[in-house]
Every structure is written in structure tokens, then in C-alpha cells.
Design an enzyme around this catalytic site. Sequence first.
Site, PDB file in Angstrom:
ATOM      1  N   GLU A  85       0.792  -1.245   0.000  1.00  0.00           N
ATOM      2  CA  GLU A  85       0.000   0.000   0.000  1.00  0.00           C
ATOM      3  C   GLU A  85       0.820   1.290   0.000  1.00  0.00           C
ATOM      4  O   GLU A  85       0.541   2.201   0.781  1.00  0.00           O
ATOM      5  CB  GLU A  85      -0.958  -0.007   1.207  1.00  0.00           C
ATOM      6  CG  GLU A  85      -1.864  -1.224   1.235  1.00  0.00           C
ATOM      7  CD  GLU A  85      -2.840  -1.243   2.403  1.00  0.00           C
ATOM      8  OE1 GLU A  85      -2.694  -0.417   3.315  1.00  0.00           O
ATOM      9  OE2 GLU A  85      -3.743  -2.094   2.395  1.00  0.00           O
ATOM     10  N   GLU A 111      -6.052 -10.875  -1.165  1.00  0.00           N
ATOM     11  CA  GLU A 111      -6.889 -10.641   0.025  1.00  0.00           C
ATOM     12  C   GLU A 111      -8.363 -10.607  -0.372  1.00  0.00           C
ATOM     13  O   GLU A 111      -9.101  -9.690  -0.007  1.00  0.00           O
ATOM     14  CB  GLU A 111      -6.495  -9.314   0.697  1.00  0.00           C
ATOM     15  CG  GLU A 111      -5.021  -9.228   1.050  1.00  0.00           C
ATOM     16  CD  GLU A 111      -4.634  -7.952   1.797  1.00  0.00           C
ATOM     17  OE1 GLU A 111      -5.511  -7.275   2.358  1.00  0.00           O
ATOM     18  OE2 GLU A 111      -3.429  -7.645   1.813  1.00  0.00           O
TER      19      GLU A 111
HETATM   20  C1  GLA Z   1      -4.958  -4.541   4.265  1.00  0.00           C
HETATM   21  C2  GLA Z   1      -3.733  -5.339   4.679  1.00  0.00           C
HETATM   22  C3  GLA Z   1      -4.118  -6.631   5.329  1.00  0.00           C
HETATM   23  C4  GLA Z   1      -5.236  -6.451   6.313  1.00  0.00           C
HETATM   24  C5  GLA Z   1      -6.400  -5.808   5.654  1.00  0.00           C
HETATM   25  C6  GLA Z   1      -7.532  -5.684   6.615  1.00  0.00           C
HETATM   26  O1  GLA Z   1      -5.538  -4.992   3.130  1.00  0.00           O
HETATM   27  O2  GLA Z   1      -2.876  -5.625   3.604  1.00  0.00           O
HETATM   28  O3  GLA Z   1      -3.012  -7.151   5.991  1.00  0.00           O
HETATM   29  O4  GLA Z   1      -4.817  -5.692   7.406  1.00  0.00           O
HETATM   30  O5  GLA Z   1      -5.976  -4.534   5.222  1.00  0.00           O
HETATM   31  O6  GLA Z   1      -7.647  -6.754   7.477  1.00  0.00           O
END
Ligand code: GLA
Length: 333
Positions: free
Chosen positions: A135, A242
Amino acid sequence: MNEILNRSLCKTYANFFPIGAAVCPKVIKSHRELLLKHFNTVSCENHMKFINIHPEEKKWDFSPADEIVDFAVANRMKVRGHTLIWHNQVPNWVFLDNKGNEVNRDVLLDRMEEHITIMMQRYKKQVYCWDVVNEAAEDKGADIFRQSKWYKIIGPDFIERAFEFARKADPDAILFYNDYNCTAPEKSKKIYNIAKRLKDHGNLIDGIGMQGHWNIYNPSFDRIMDTIDLFSSLGLKIQITELDMSMYLFEDATKEFKQPTDEMIWLQQERFEGIFKIFRDYRDIITGVTFWGVADDYTWLDNFPVKGRKDWPLLFDIQHKPKKAFASVVNFD
Ligand code: GLA
């Protein structure tokens, strides 16, 4: 129908890509059956993050991550490493000296190198890929980079340095840049530029992780495909790292639902069917799909973006039974 609901997710996808889930030590016990039947890779939901594993300069707490890694190894699952350098869930000491003043670039680079090296060397045999930087792209406006402490103290090359340290620590590991909202047109260009710099500076990156925190309304299938095309034009692999499919639009703060409506269930099934069709079509580029959780009884979305609101974003319900969406993902020609 029963035959379809009995299928194994990861076996059904064996010729496409591994299927993963984010887990914590509690979940490898409470969701053990589902994990063993349907998943062949795991990520640590929180326990490899800086704040948990390296809370103080001289203190490391490896045991919860080790427990997850041991579980994976014992059950012949792969492990994704998540995550080394991120603006969130990083303890304050990293950026401060012992008088409480902000450290300079050189000190922070040394700390970064030490953290990455210790992490990657410890899990060298078990962790096959890492989200090296998470990020770093700014969501809105013209700025490419998020104004994180890493960025402010080291400068924009903090990303290249992190990847250099990672390559050196474990030359066999597959290195990813990972981010959310990848499909938003302006952000996708920023992520492309970040990855291109890494590619141009000595091939430091191998892939881009698209987090995939999506919902039953967006992003569109076209935006997902355009983004995969854009990123893979750099010669990089893609992983969905994710994945979850919220029942709510991000802006929607409603708390009125105690269970999902028929329409929500139907839309979710349709969306999961559509995105997995895309993932299969891109099997030469997509090298992994990881869900951010296992079943609807345990998901971070119950507290985000609205605290205490139930969401149902995964393929298994609160009783660990496969949902209609599951059937649409495993039933294809
Ligand atoms: C982001 C992070 C993850 C997690 C999510 C929310 O996407 O990369 O590790 O913390 O937020 O759970």
C-alpha cells in the site's frame, strides 16, 4: 447439487492456481476442516506484521507466525509472506531514536534491512513469496506515493531499497508489491509506475498483489481485466491476495441487516462466478488466489468500515457450510 457442494476448492483449481486463506493461530484450529479440504496456501492475517513480530527493537515474537507456518508445512500447504514494509501496524520505535526524535534516512534504512533480512532468512524454506511493500500508492490526486513515514524519512526510493534488501535476503523468494483499489483507473497507473521502476531497476519485482477487497457491486469485470492486462504488460505475475466480497457498497453505513437478503446472496454468487471465470481465463498470469478469511463467522469486515456490522464476504457461511457462491466457483466446464 450435493456432489458440487462436496467438491474441494483447491483440488478443483489444481490446474489453475493455488487457493489460499488468511489465518491466525485461532483459525487454524476453529476452521481446520475447511482449511485442510479447500485450501493449499495460507497467509498470516496479522502475525507476520511488523507490530506483532518485531514490537521492540530487540524483541521479536515469532511464535504465532511459527505456529501457522508449522501448520502449513505439516499439511503440505504453501505460505505467502505478508507483509514486510507497510505504513500500518508498524510500531513507533522504528521511526524514533532513544530520545524520541525521528531517525534519519540511514538509520531507517538499516532498520528496514535488518527487519527484512531476519524475516526472510528465518522463513526461507517455508515462505515462497513475500508482499515486500504494501500500500505505498496514494489513493487520490496527482501524488504517486502515500505520505508514510517510510516515504517521508527515506524518500521515494524506500520501495526500491526494500526490494533490494529482500532479493538479497532470499534470492529464491518471489517478490510482490501489494495494494488495494488496484482497479481504480488513476491508482492502477500509479501502481503500474511503481512496479515499472522496480522492474527497470534490475528486475527487483516479480509480481503485483491485487488485494481484492471487493463488494457485490464493484469493481466491474472490465476494470478487473483491464487492470490485469495493464500490470501483466510489464511481464509480471499477478496474485489476488486478500479476496473478499462485501455485501455492502463501501460508502454504505447501513446496519439494518441481520442476515443477507436473497438479492445480496444472488449478486454475490454472480460476482464470484464472474471473477473466477476471469481468473481462470488469466491462468497463465494469475499464480495464486487468496481469500482474506475462511468462513463468514470470522471476517475483519464485521468491523470495517462499520464497527460491529455483520458482513458475509466469503464462500463458506457462518456454520462453515459452502454457500451458493461456492457452487458457482467450483462448477464450470
Ligand atoms: C490490508 C492489509 C491486510 C489487512 C487488511 C484488513 O488490506 O494488507 O493485511 O490488514 O488490510 O484486514
